[in-house]
Write an enzyme that holds these catalytic residues in place. Structure first.
Site, PDB file in Angstrom:
ATOM      1  N   ARG A 114      19.929  28.397 -42.888  1.00  0.00           N
ATOM      2  CA  ARG A 114      20.890  28.510 -44.309  1.00  0.00           C
ATOM      3  C   ARG A 114      19.994  29.182 -45.455  1.00  0.00           C
ATOM      4  O   ARG A 114      20.653  28.826 -46.507  1.00  0.00           O
ATOM      5  CB  ARG A 114      21.624  27.626 -44.606  1.00  0.00           C
ATOM      6  CG  ARG A 114      22.752  26.567 -45.078  1.00  0.00           C
ATOM      7  CD  ARG A 114      22.871  25.599 -46.103  1.00  0.00           C
ATOM      8  NE  ARG A 114      24.101  25.556 -46.468  1.00  0.00           N
ATOM      9  CZ  ARG A 114      25.020  24.197 -47.449  1.00  0.00           C
ATOM     10  NH1 ARG A 114      23.774  23.751 -47.762  1.00  0.00           N
ATOM     11  NH2 ARG A 114      25.709  24.380 -47.223  1.00  0.00           N
ATOM     12  N   CYS A 119      22.219  12.534 -45.503  1.00  0.00           N
ATOM     13  CA  CYS A 119      23.081  13.594 -45.169  1.00  0.00           C
ATOM     14  C   CYS A 119      22.042  14.666 -44.536  1.00  0.00           C
ATOM     15  O   CYS A 119      21.119  14.378 -45.249  1.00  0.00           O
ATOM     16  CB  CYS A 119      24.024  13.824 -46.494  1.00  0.00           C
ATOM     17  SG  CYS A 119      24.603  15.228 -45.460  1.00  0.00           S
ATOM     18  N   ASP A 140      29.252  16.566 -41.388  1.00  0.00           N
ATOM     19  CA  ASP A 140      30.216  17.994 -41.734  1.00  0.00           C
ATOM     20  C   ASP A 140      32.034  18.466 -41.133  1.00  0.00           C
ATOM     21  O   ASP A 140      32.348  19.573 -41.867  1.00  0.00           O
ATOM     22  CB  ASP A 140      29.653  19.320 -41.913  1.00  0.00           C
ATOM     23  CG  ASP A 140      28.244  19.057 -43.069  1.00  0.00           C
ATOM     24  OD1 ASP A 140      28.272  18.205 -44.027  1.00  0.00           O
ATOM     25  OD2 ASP A 140      27.669  19.744 -43.135  1.00  0.00           O
ATOM     26  N   ASP A 181      20.373  15.091 -49.435  1.00  0.00           N
ATOM     27  CA  ASP A 181      21.495  16.162 -47.853  1.00  0.00           C
ATOM     28  C   ASP A 181      19.951  16.384 -47.764  1.00  0.00           C
ATOM     29  O   ASP A 181      18.510  16.898 -48.187  1.00  0.00           O
ATOM     30  CB  ASP A 181      22.595  16.745 -49.419  1.00  0.00           C
ATOM     31  CG  ASP A 181      22.520  18.044 -48.212  1.00  0.00           C
ATOM     32  OD1 ASP A 181      22.937  18.138 -46.089  1.00  0.00           O
ATOM     33  OD2 ASP A 181      23.964  18.449 -48.206  1.00  0.00           O
ATOM     34  N   ASP A 190       0.728  -1.103  -0.396  1.00  0.00           N
ATOM     35  CA  ASP A 190       0.039   0.038  -0.054  1.00  0.00           C
ATOM     36  C   ASP A 190       0.508   1.467  -0.311  1.00  0.00           C
ATOM     37  O   ASP A 190       1.648   1.579   1.371  1.00  0.00           O
ATOM     38  CB  ASP A 190      -0.780   0.248   1.238  1.00  0.00           C
ATOM     39  CG  ASP A 190      -2.109   1.068   1.301  1.00  0.00           C
ATOM     40  OD1 ASP A 190      -1.608   2.047   0.475  1.00  0.00           O
ATOM     41  OD2 ASP A 190      -2.823   1.187   2.023  1.00  0.00           O
TER      42      ASP A 190
END
Ligand code: GLA
Length: 746
Positions: free
Chosen positions: A443, A526, A548, A478, A51
């Site tokens: 990017r 990639c 990379d 990629d 319990d």
């Protein structure tokens, strides 16, 4: 028989492990055992319940037994909202707004062979190599069902888990969290090994004690990510490479994931693994189902190395597919670090020609060959060759390259799109973007909405054309950003929570179509290096560019981390120029090759600028790689010493019969009057005698070679395992030695 059912007890036996579940008197599916191989007797009898104040009891039982609580029972697949206050595998919202489900066992069956999952990658096997157990759970109030799938590859010590959720009720049910795997341990002092990182520095191993509370890793980036890898190890606190018990879990999924471990108030441990819940909300209408991605599990009682080897084998032989699975992958040269965006067709032909002369087998044309793509700000999406830059058509260029005696490969980034592209101008609605909100750039690019079928079909067509036009036998796939501002123009407002998973399903559909249409083409995954390095991608792309970061010394820890869960044959690794472009470090050419040979092996530098001596060295490296390829691809891999401590990283490939091994050692720095380093060699035969030799392409050798390296000096397998041999001392900074160990009859 790997699956044994005795009344309410389900036991799964693999070569060296046992897994057990039991349906208790209240219809709850308990997890009874996972670990060292044992018999089929009921392990749940050892479960101790008391319990625990504030741990409630189900209504039907509570009045008679206050020790019975979902909050403390080891369960196979838990649900949120009905008295289990730990992290739970499934959380739903019902039509009335309540968040509750309560699982009861309703049935089971066994299937021959290994189940497959429509639209998702999964371990595959021949009918006679595997068995499947399916256990059905149901929530009586709503009719929601969970079918728990167990795929058993007995000889490989592998059990896979997947779940199919079906709404058998009349009203909608919305899944808010749905893990693929739950494992409960009632006792044990564990540590979690996980792999964190960032772009250009992936797969850093970390090992931490499981403490009270929740520890988790995951991704909400639309990709499995550089930040955490969807592979973890849970091990005993003393587990080492060849001692101690450990479990490995690899989620076969390339999107957002969550792996959580909780140690609760009575020191019980729960692990959950599946799709991340933050960007996930999936409504099932009556009769609709959703499959959750698969998890590969393995257990080893003899340390972390056998666990890794089990993962390596299953991924190599039951995840990777196609003609490249067992074939030696071509030694490639990629022009990225040689030229970046600044190249002409003639420059590429020249690199290909030089490379072919040295014995390199595949030339890969990287980013910059298409559209208006002179840098990474524009052009993504316009997969039309830039004939002005190439000086000819793509077909002509590839033919000129192929005529040098080398295969042709090509880089693409199908999921990326630049605002400055014809594709964006034609189809702004194809982009992942929230209406009336400015998107986040990364990017300087956006993401194509792969959850849409029209986008998927367009990409299948476009890539097929590129492959046909260029006669490419290799594609580098990629993806150079993470995904946010998640929204699809194709989905209604109530379905936007499905976007992230639908994106991954769309990606898998495109990859499936292309791999079946072009079975001879080798795909390399990639994602800015290792941003999507997972068992899901390996189902389509049997190798993935590891990082990379091409610096041989940094690669020591990246590839060390990856080796815990992924086979060496999956690791994209190249020899690049010095000073290294990421770190400025200068390492010997032989060190760079030694590192790249713990991977797919290739080159990424301007070969035309090398000296005659360096070119000769490359020829020798290629010969060495070809010679040892069977050991490297199919041998058992051991981590002998870690890059995270000490002065020298050492690893080993040994043939499963123990007749030969290749040990690679890379010194991190040279010390004067250095302390000798010993390497213990695993997997050899204790009673056999072995000769050690240094690879012939090392020009400079140490003044004095240790015992075992001269003819007639033999060392027994037992000695090599127990004491190890002395690694020759370094003669250069970042010295690498490749040591071949071969059985000799005496
Ligand atoms: C990514 C890849 C690199 C290279 C560039 C091209 O960063 O990981 O290898 O292909 O994109 O833009």
């Amino acid at each position: 028989m790997a699956i044994i059912i005795n009344k309410d007890i389900f036991t799964i036996q693999t070569k060296n492990s046992t897994y057990q579940m039991k349906v208790d008197n209240n219809g709850v599916l308990l997890h009874a055992y996972y670990g060292e191989k044992t018999d089929n007797t009921d392990k749940s009898l050892l479960s101790y319940q008391a319990d625990r104040g504030f741990s409630g009891n189900p209504y039907s039982i509570g009045k008679s037994d206050r020790t019975y609580s979902l909050d403390s029972l080891p369960q196979e697949y838990s649900a949120f909202g009905v008295g289990d206050y730990r992290i739970t595998a499934l959380r739903v919202q019902n039509a009335d707004g309540s968040q509750a489900a309560e699982w009861n066992y309703v049935g089971h069956h066994i299937e021959k062979g290994k189940y497959a999952i429509p639209g998702l990658p999964a371990v595959y096997a021949e009918k006679e190599e595997a068995q499947t157990l399916v256990i059905q759970l149901k929530d009586a109030d709503t009719g929601l069902e969970a079918a728990l799938y167990y795929g058993v590859l007995e000889d490989l010590d592998i059990i896979t888990r997947a779940v199919k959720i079906t709404n058998q009720g009349k009203s909608n049910v919305t899944l808010q969290k749905a893990a693929s795997l739950q494992l409960d341990w009632e006792y044990g002092d564990f540590e979690l090994i996980s792999f964190y990182g960032r772009h250009s520095m992936e797969m850093n191993m970390q090992r931490e004690k499981i403490h009270h509370g929740v520890q988790s890793i995951g991704s909400v980036r639309g990709i499995s990510s550089h930040q955490y890898n969807p592979f973890v190890v849970l091990c005993e606190k003393d587990a080492k490479e060849t001692t101690g018990s450990c479990y490995g879990f690899s989620l076969m999924y390339s999107g957002e994931f969550l792996i959580e471990v909780e140690k609760d108030q009575i020191d019980r441990t729960r692990l959950l693994c599946g799709i991340h819940s933050d960007n996930f909300q999936w409504t099932l209408q009556a009769k609709e189902s959703l499959w959750l991605p698969e998890v590969i599990m393995t257990y080893s009682q003899n340390g972390i190395a056998p666990m890794s080897q089990n993962m390596h084998k299953v991924i190599r032989e039951h995840v990777c597919r196609g003609i490249w699975k067992k074939k030696r992958r071509p030694i490639l040269i990629n022009n990225w670090e040689a030229t970046y965006f600044k190249f002409t067709g003639d420059m590429l032909i020249n690199i290909a020609k030089e490379a072919a002369n040295l014995g390199i087998e595949l030339f890969v044309m990287d980013d910059g060959w298409f559209g208006k793509r002179e840098d990474d700000n524009t052009g993504l999406g316009d997969w039309t060759p830039n004939e002005k830059k190439l000086g000819c058509t793509l077909k002509e260029l590839s033919q000129k390259i192929i005529s040098q005696g080398i295969q042709f490969g090509i880089w693409i980034e199908p999921e990326g799109i630049s605002e400055d592209s014809d594709l964006y101008r034609a189809h702004p609605e194809w982009v992942v973007k929230i209406p009336n909100r400015k998107p986040c750039l990364s990017r300087n690019q956006l993401v194509l909405d792969f959850s849409r079928k029209d986008v998927q079909d367009y990409m299948i067509q476009t890539i097929s054309n590129t492959i046909k036009e260029s006669s490419a036998t290799y594609i580098k796939w990629d993806f150079n950003r993470a995904i946010c501002n998640k929204f699809s123009n194709f989905l209604t407002a109530d379905k936007q929570g499905e976007f992230s998973h639908r994106y991954v399903l769309g990606l898998y559909r495109v990859l499936e179509q292309l791999t079946s249409d072009f079975p001879e083409v080798l795909l390399e995954g990639c994602c800015g290096g290792g941003g999507r390095f997972d068992a899901g991608m390996l189902y389509y792309t049997p190798q993935i560019w590891g990082s990379d970061n091409t610096d041989a010394i940094e690669r020591l820890s990246i590839q060390y981390g990856a080796s815990f869960g992924y086979p060496i044959s999956a690791m994209g690794s190249h020899v690049s120029a010095v000073p290294n472009h990421q770190t400025g470090r200068i390492t010997p050419l032989s060190t760079r090759a030694c590192m790249a040979m713990a991977g797919t092996f290739g080159y990424e530098l301007d070969i035309a600028t090398l000296t005659a001596e360096q070119k000769q060295e490359i020829k020798r490296q290629i010969a060495v790689f070809k010679k040892y390829y069977p050991l490297i691809q199919f041998g058992d891999y051991y981590r002998i010493s870690s890059p995270l401590e000490g002065n020298c990283t050492i690893w080993e490939f040994v043939d499963p019969e123990g007749k030969e091994a290749l040990v690679s050692a890379i010194y991190h720095h040279v010390q004067a009057n250095s302390v000798p380093i010993r390497a213990k060699v695993y997997g050899l035969k204790d009673n056999a005698m072995y000769q050690l030799s240094l690879q012939e392409y090392e020009e400079k050798q140490p003044e004095k070679l240790p015992y075992g390296f001269h003819s007639k000096e033999l060392i027994s397998g037992a000695t090599l395992r127990q004491m190890g041999f002395v690694v020759p001392s370094p003669v250069n900074g970042f010295q690498a030695w490749q040591i071949y160990i071969q059985e000799k009859r005496v």
